[in-house]
Design a protein around this motif. Structure first.
Motif, mmCIF file in Angstrom:
data_model
loop_
_atom_site.group_PDB
_atom_site.id
_atom_site.type_symbol
_atom_site.label_atom_id
_atom_site.label_comp_id
_atom_site.label_asym_id
_atom_site.label_seq_id
_atom_site.Cartn_x
_atom_site.Cartn_y
_atom_site.Cartn_z
ATOM 1 N N GLY A 50 0.953 -1.386 -0.107
ATOM 2 C CA GLY A 50 0.118 0.020 0.124
ATOM 3 C C GLY A 50 0.645 1.295 -0.129
ATOM 4 O O GLY A 50 0.456 2.253 -0.648
ATOM 5 N N VAL A 51 1.865 1.157 0.501
ATOM 6 C CA VAL A 51 2.765 2.349 0.661
ATOM 7 C C VAL A 51 3.591 2.500 -0.497
ATOM 8 O O VAL A 51 3.589 3.776 -1.005
ATOM 9 N N VAL A 91 0.911 -1.164 11.051
ATOM 10 C CA VAL A 91 0.435 0.423 10.932
ATOM 11 C C VAL A 91 0.644 0.529 9.241
ATOM 12 O O VAL A 91 -0.104 1.388 8.525
ATOM 13 N N ALA A 92 1.649 0.139 8.763
ATOM 14 C CA ALA A 92 2.070 0.410 7.296
ATOM 15 C C ALA A 92 0.827 -0.354 6.309
ATOM 16 O O ALA A 92 0.720 0.104 5.321
ATOM 17 N N VAL A 93 0.522 -1.384 6.867
ATOM 18 C CA VAL A 93 -0.724 -2.102 6.120
ATOM 19 C C VAL A 93 -1.946 -1.261 6.312
ATOM 20 O O VAL A 93 -2.692 -1.152 5.460
ATOM 21 N N SER A 94 -2.506 -1.040 7.570
ATOM 22 C CA SER A 94 -3.716 -0.424 7.905
ATOM 23 C C SER A 94 -3.645 0.990 7.434
ATOM 24 O O SER A 94 -4.813 1.629 7.235
ATOM 25 N N GLN A 95 -2.483 1.723 7.690
ATOM 26 C CA GLN A 95 -2.661 3.145 7.208
ATOM 27 C C GLN A 95 -1.221 3.645 6.442
ATOM 28 O O GLN A 95 -0.708 4.477 6.616
ATOM 29 N N PRO A 96 -1.585 3.205 4.938
ATOM 30 C CA PRO A 96 -0.525 3.365 4.160
ATOM 31 C C PRO A 96 -0.321 4.763 3.858
ATOM 32 O O PRO A 96 0.683 5.091 3.382
ATOM 33 N N GLU A 97 -1.519 5.554 3.645
ATOM 34 C CA GLU A 97 -1.453 7.012 3.371
ATOM 35 C C GLU A 97 -0.634 7.746 4.476
ATOM 36 O O GLU A 97 0.345 8.655 3.985
#
Length: 266
Positions: free
Chosen positions: A55-56, A249-255
C-alpha cells in the motif's frame, strides 16, 4: 474599447497570479532543474515480508518516487545489515530508508557511513543505541505480548526460527487489518532467527542522519512508550502517532506512512 478589454484581462491575470500558492512555483522550478527524486528503500521486519509495504509502495510510485522493497533475510543483525548495505550501494543518487519493526535495527546499522542516505523513517520500529538488542528494547517498557504468541522451529545448530502462531497473528500483529488480510499475512509470514533479535546493535546511523517516526498507538509487539522514547532519544524531526494502529500500521494506514516518507524525502 479594446484598450479597456486588454486592461481588464491583464488585471484578471494579475489577480490570479496573486493567489497561486508559492509552493507551486517551487515545484515548477524543481521540475525544470531536473532534480532527481530520492529512491525510497523499504525494509520489512520479522513475521512479515516485502509485500507488507504494498500500500505504501503504490502511493509513493503514484507520486513519482522510485521504490525498492528489500527482502530482509531475518537471519542475524550483522548479516541482514550487510545485505542491505549492498542493496544501498547498488542505487545511484539520494536514498530515503524506511524500516518497520526489526527493519529499524537493520537500517540503523546499514546506513552508517553511506552519504547517499538522507533520511531514516522508523515505522513502529526499533531505533537502537549501540549495544542494545531488539529483545531488550521490546521489554524496556511494559505492553508487549509477543512472547506468548510465538512458535519455535529448532534448526539443529543451536538457534531457532520464530513465527507467530497463525491463530494468534490477527490480534497480536494486525488487529486493525481485515481478518482476511491478516490470515493471509499469517500464512505467508517469514520467520526470524532468534539470534537476530538478541544480537546487540553497532553504532547507529540516526546520530548523523535525520530521523522520522511513525508511532503505532495500539502496538502489541513494541510498546508505544518504547517507540516514543526512541523517537525522543533520536531527536526525531517529526513524530506521527496513529493512536488506533496495530503493529501493522504500514498495512492499515499506508497513506499516513507514505506521507511521512514523502516529508522525509524533501
Amino acid at each position: 474599447m479594446r484598450v479597456r478589454k486588454v486592461i481588464a484581462v491583464l488585471g484578471t491575470m494579475l489577480a490570479l497570479a496573486a493567489v497561486v500558492p508559492s509552493g507551486a512555483g517551487a515545484a515548477d522550478e524543481t521540475e525544470k532543474s531536473g532534480a532527481k527524486k530520492p529512491t525510497i528503500v523499504l525494509v520489512h521486519g520479522a513475521f512479515a515480508d516485502a509485500s507488507s509495504w504494498n500500500g505504501v509502495v503504490e502511493r509513493l510510485q503514484r507520486k513519482g518516487f522510485p521504490v525498492v522493497a528489500v527482502a530482509n533475510p531475518l537471519r542475524s543483525l550483522t548479516g541482514d545489515a550487510a545485505y542491505l548495505r549492498k542493496v544501498l550501494a547498488s542505487i545511484d543518487g539520494p536514498i530515503v530508508l524506511a524500516g518497520h519493526s526489526y527493519g529499524g535495527m537493520v537500517q540503523s546499522e546499514a546506513a552508517l557511513g553511506n552519504p547517499n542516505v538522507k533520511s531514516l523513517v522508523y515505522v513502529a520500529a526499533f531505533a537502537p543505541e549501540k549495544g542494545e538488542s531488539a529483545l531488550e528494547l521490546s521489554n524496556k517498557f511494559p505492553g508487549s505480548s509477543l512472547g506468548d504468541t510465538l512458535q519455535t522451529i529448532d534448526l539443529g545448530d543451536g538457534t531457532k526460527d520464530l513465527v507467530i502462531q497463525q491463530d494468534k497473528y490477527w490480534q497480536q500483529f494486525a488487529a486493525d487489518v481485515s481478518r482476511k488480510d491478516a490470515t493471509l499475512a499469517a500464512a505467508t509470514q517469514r520467520p526470524v532467527n532468534d539470534t537476530a533479535l538478541t544480537e546487540k546493535a553497532g553504532e547507529p546511523a540516526w546520530h548523523q542522519i535525520p530521523s522520522y517516526f511513525v508511532v503505532a498507538g495500539k502496538d502489541k509487539n513494541i510498546p508505544v512508550a518504547a517507540q516514543k522514547w526512541m523517537a525522543e532519544r533520536a531527536h526525531a524531526r517529526a513524530v506521527v502517532e496513529v493512536r488506533d494502529a496495530s503493529h501493522s500500521v504500514a498495512v492499515s494506514q499506508p497513506e499516513t506512512v507514505a506521507d511521512l516518507i514523502v516529508r522525509a524525502a524533501r
